[in-house]
Design a protein around this motif. Structure first.
Motif, PDB file in Angstrom:
ATOM      1  N   UNK A  33      11.500   4.239  -0.425  1.00  0.00           N
ATOM      2  CA  UNK A  33      10.319   4.639   0.359  1.00  0.00           C
ATOM      3  C   UNK A  33       9.053   4.019  -0.216  1.00  0.00           C
ATOM      4  N   UNK A  34       8.953   4.032  -1.528  1.00  0.00           N
ATOM      5  CA  UNK A  34       7.779   3.452  -2.177  1.00  0.00           C
ATOM      6  C   UNK A  34       7.728   1.943  -1.928  1.00  0.00           C
ATOM      7  N   UNK A  35       8.865   1.289  -2.116  1.00  0.00           N
ATOM      8  CA  UNK A  35       8.877  -0.172  -1.976  1.00  0.00           C
ATOM      9  C   UNK A  35       8.581  -0.569  -0.519  1.00  0.00           C
ATOM     10  N   UNK A  36       9.038   0.241   0.413  1.00  0.00           N
ATOM     11  CA  UNK A  36       8.714  -0.023   1.831  1.00  0.00           C
ATOM     12  C   UNK A  36       7.191   0.084   2.029  1.00  0.00           C
ATOM     13  N   UNK A  37       6.597   1.100   1.426  1.00  0.00           N
ATOM     14  CA  UNK A  37       5.131   1.268   1.542  1.00  0.00           C
ATOM     15  C   UNK A  37       4.391   0.086   0.899  1.00  0.00           C
ATOM     16  N   UNK A  38       4.940  -0.446  -0.193  1.00  0.00           N
ATOM     17  CA  UNK A  38       4.308  -1.622  -0.833  1.00  0.00           C
ATOM     18  C   UNK A  38       4.348  -2.816   0.126  1.00  0.00           C
ATOM     19  N   UNK A  39       5.491  -3.002   0.767  1.00  0.00           N
ATOM     20  CA  UNK A  39       5.634  -4.097   1.729  1.00  0.00           C
ATOM     21  C   UNK A  39       4.640  -3.954   2.877  1.00  0.00           C
ATOM     22  N   UNK A  40       4.497  -2.726   3.370  1.00  0.00           N
ATOM     23  CA  UNK A  40       3.566  -2.490   4.489  1.00  0.00           C
ATOM     24  C   UNK A  40       2.127  -2.764   4.071  1.00  0.00           C
ATOM     25  N   UNK A  41       1.809  -2.398   2.849  1.00  0.00           N
ATOM     26  CA  UNK A  41       0.446  -2.614   2.351  1.00  0.00           C
ATOM     27  C   UNK A  41       0.165  -4.115   2.209  1.00  0.00           C
ATOM     28  N   UNK A  42       1.139  -4.847   1.683  1.00  0.00           N
ATOM     29  CA  UNK A  42       0.940  -6.305   1.544  1.00  0.00           C
ATOM     30  C   UNK A  42       0.801  -6.942   2.923  1.00  0.00           C
ATOM     31  N   UNK A  43       1.565  -6.426   3.879  1.00  0.00           N
ATOM     32  CA  UNK A  43       1.466  -6.944   5.247  1.00  0.00           C
ATOM     33  C   UNK A  43       0.031  -6.818   5.778  1.00  0.00           C
ATOM     34  N   UNK A  44      -0.615  -5.668   5.502  1.00  0.00           N
ATOM     35  CA  UNK A  44      -1.991  -5.464   5.988  1.00  0.00           C
ATOM     36  C   UNK A  44      -2.930  -6.539   5.444  1.00  0.00           C
ATOM     37  N   UNK A  45      -2.720  -6.923   4.203  1.00  0.00           N
ATOM     38  CA  UNK A  45      -3.619  -7.897   3.564  1.00  0.00           C
ATOM     39  C   UNK A  45      -3.399  -9.334   4.038  1.00  0.00           C
TER      40      UNK A  45
END
Ligand code: 5GP
Length: 192
Positions: A33-45
């Protein structure tokens, strides 16, 4: 990113040689779940950078890179540290000094998997002195690919690699930057 900072504070362990152990959620047991959230955050940038592939280095960058690649809907390629029989002779290679093992090795990517039409986002779990990142940038340049930037989970800001690369013009996004680290305290950089 608060979620990541909280996990580091709760489960991170400072080891000799300025090494932060995060095996409990990122490097051995993986909190999906955390790693998925990291991926989503990088996507935003990097969503407007027309990324065609995510490039990382085995093995600890792979989990974050996969989740990031899924958000972009692009393939993920990881540089190998060992020459296996399946790896063709037609490869890009670059030398990297391993921070955690204190040894030099070559990283390799088959010429089949990145080329000059690619716009790469380089992803890794840690950024310390910047050697791993520079090795991957070297490989991208050998392929004639464009590097849109680097997305990192944990940057140890006090080691300077990230800020040097930023000063050189690379877009480096780190989701948690540790500016000070002692055995019993961590200080995070305030996000802009
Ligand atoms: P650099 O090449 O920037 O000096 O170091 C980055 C690489 O070394 C990353 O690929 C990461 O796997 C590893 N690394 C550097 N510092 C640490 C650390 O404190 N903890 C862990 N677990 N890995 C690190």
């Amino acid at each position: 990113m608060k979620l990541l900072e909280d996990m580091i504070k709760k489960y991170g362990e400072v080891r000799p040689g300025n090494v932060l152990k995060v095996d409990g959620f990122l490097n051995h047991r993986i909190d999906v779940g955390l790693v998925k959230a990291l991926g989503e955050e990088l996507y935003k940038h990097f969503r407007s950078d027309k990324i065609t592939k995510i490039l990382t280095i085995e093995s600890s960058g792979i989990a974050i890179a996969i989740m990031t690649a899924q958000c972009f809907g692009v393939p993920m390629v990881f540089a190998k540290k060992r020459k296996t029989i399946n790896l063709s002779d037609d490869i890009y290679t670059a030398p990297v000094h391993s921070y955690t093992n204190n040894k030099d090795y070559d990283v390799m990517v088959s010429k089949d998997y990145i080329d000059k039409s690619d716009v790469l986002l380089i992803v890794d779990d840690f950024l310390a002195n910047g050697c791993a990142l520079r090795g991957l940038i070297d490989i991208a340049h050998q392929a004639g690919a464009t590097v849109a930037g680097a997305g990192i989970a944990i940057e140890k800001g006090f080691q300077g690699g990230g800020d040097t690369l930023r000063a050189e013009g690379l877009k480096v996004v780190s989701l948690a930057v540790i500016d000070k680290m002692t055995d019993d305290s961590l200080e995070f950089r305030k996000s802009e």
